[in-house]
Scaffold this motif. Structure first.
Motif, mmCIF file in Angstrom:
data_model
loop_
_atom_site.group_PDB
_atom_site.id
_atom_site.type_symbol
_atom_site.label_atom_id
_atom_site.label_comp_id
_atom_site.label_asym_id
_atom_site.label_seq_id
_atom_site.Cartn_x
_atom_site.Cartn_y
_atom_site.Cartn_z
ATOM 1 N N ALA A 165 108.659 73.329 -34.246
ATOM 2 C CA ALA A 165 107.639 73.232 -33.208
ATOM 3 C C ALA A 165 107.059 74.559 -32.521
ATOM 4 O O ALA A 165 105.776 74.388 -31.920
ATOM 5 C CB ALA A 165 108.623 72.693 -31.973
ATOM 6 N N GLU A 166 107.335 75.723 -32.626
ATOM 7 C CA GLU A 166 106.904 76.872 -31.993
ATOM 8 C C GLU A 166 105.639 77.224 -32.992
ATOM 9 O O GLU A 166 104.789 77.635 -32.623
ATOM 10 C CB GLU A 166 107.960 78.118 -32.122
ATOM 11 C CG GLU A 166 107.190 79.457 -31.534
ATOM 12 C CD GLU A 166 107.969 80.589 -31.481
ATOM 13 O OE1 GLU A 166 108.933 80.475 -32.191
ATOM 14 O OE2 GLU A 166 107.362 81.599 -30.932
ATOM 15 N N ASP A 167 105.894 76.827 -34.240
ATOM 16 C CA ASP A 167 104.557 77.230 -35.005
ATOM 17 C C ASP A 167 103.513 76.290 -34.707
ATOM 18 O O ASP A 167 102.357 76.537 -34.432
ATOM 19 C CB ASP A 167 104.991 77.106 -36.610
ATOM 20 C CG ASP A 167 106.035 77.978 -37.122
ATOM 21 O OD1 ASP A 167 105.737 78.989 -37.238
ATOM 22 O OD2 ASP A 167 107.078 77.254 -37.604
ATOM 23 N N ALA A 168 103.943 74.986 -34.606
ATOM 24 C CA ALA A 168 102.970 73.923 -34.257
ATOM 25 C C ALA A 168 102.316 74.247 -32.738
ATOM 26 O O ALA A 168 101.030 74.204 -32.739
ATOM 27 C CB ALA A 168 103.316 72.569 -34.252
ATOM 28 N N ASP A 169 102.932 74.607 -31.790
ATOM 29 C CA ASP A 169 102.622 75.073 -30.713
ATOM 30 C C ASP A 169 101.845 76.206 -30.461
ATOM 31 O O ASP A 169 100.508 76.280 -29.976
ATOM 32 C CB ASP A 169 103.528 75.124 -29.581
ATOM 33 C CG ASP A 169 104.456 73.938 -29.167
ATOM 34 O OD1 ASP A 169 105.606 73.890 -28.796
ATOM 35 O OD2 ASP A 169 104.023 72.731 -29.907
ATOM 36 N N GLN A 170 102.325 76.961 -31.188
ATOM 37 C CA GLN A 170 101.384 78.576 -31.259
ATOM 38 C C GLN A 170 100.350 78.461 -31.865
ATOM 39 O O GLN A 170 99.156 78.882 -31.466
ATOM 40 C CB GLN A 170 102.365 79.718 -31.770
ATOM 41 C CG GLN A 170 103.588 79.797 -31.081
ATOM 42 C CD GLN A 170 103.296 81.064 -30.069
ATOM 43 O OE1 GLN A 170 102.344 81.260 -29.484
ATOM 44 N NE2 GLN A 170 104.345 81.126 -29.227
#
Ligand code: SME
Length: 154
Positions: A135-140
């Motif tokens: 999720a961090e990759d997607a959000d960032q």
């Protein structure tokens, strides 16, 4: 899982793209910087919305990608249709995955909007590792896409 320094990546891209409004130039810079940011990423690139619910390949890094994807097909089509991020832990269980490379195990596809909130395409990252994205990759990455294509640079 996350190995990217997203603050540094964002700063590099905003500096590279400052004052540029040409979408192809922005896409080429974005694909290059993301591809080289993390060894998990073995393909990174854009599919452009060319109208008629069709995506056509844009700037990318990695092995050759298929040239045309209708909105009705693949992970990219799902992102274009829904306007939502597609975080695929295992492409083998995604019914209509389009395999541009037999080595792809997981995938992240993000919709890309311009300042007029028009879908200009999708940004696709493949990995030869299963469950490579979180999720961090997607959000960032979604945030940096917004800054580059929706706000700061153009
Ligand atoms: N896997 C994508 C197609 C693009 S290649 O990965 C570069 C999809 O299923 O839409």
């Amino acid at each position: 899982m996350t190995q990217v320094d997203y603050d540094a990546l964002s700063q590099r891209l905003l500096a590279l793209c400052a004052g540029e409004s040409d979408e192809i130039a922005l896409m080429a810079s974005f694909a290059c910087e993301v591809y080289h940011a993390d060894e998990r990423f073995d393909w990174a690139g854009f599919y452009r919305n060319v109208g008629g619910d069709i995506l056509k390949i844009g700037p990318y890094q990695g092995g050759h990608g298929c040239l045309v994807i209708p909105f009705s097909r693949g992970v990219c089509g799902a992102a274009a249709r829904s306007g939502e991020a597609q975080l695929i832990d295992d492409v083998a269980v995604f019914d209509d995955h389009i395999a541009c490379a037999s080595t792809t195990r997981s995938e992240l596809v993000l919709p890309v909007f311009n300042q007029q909130k028009r879908l200009i395409g999708v940004f696709d990252i493949d990995s030869d590792q299963p469950h490579a994205f979180g999720a961090e990759d997607a959000d960032q990455l979604a945030d940096i896409l917004r800054q580059v294509f929706y706000g700061a640079c153009p």
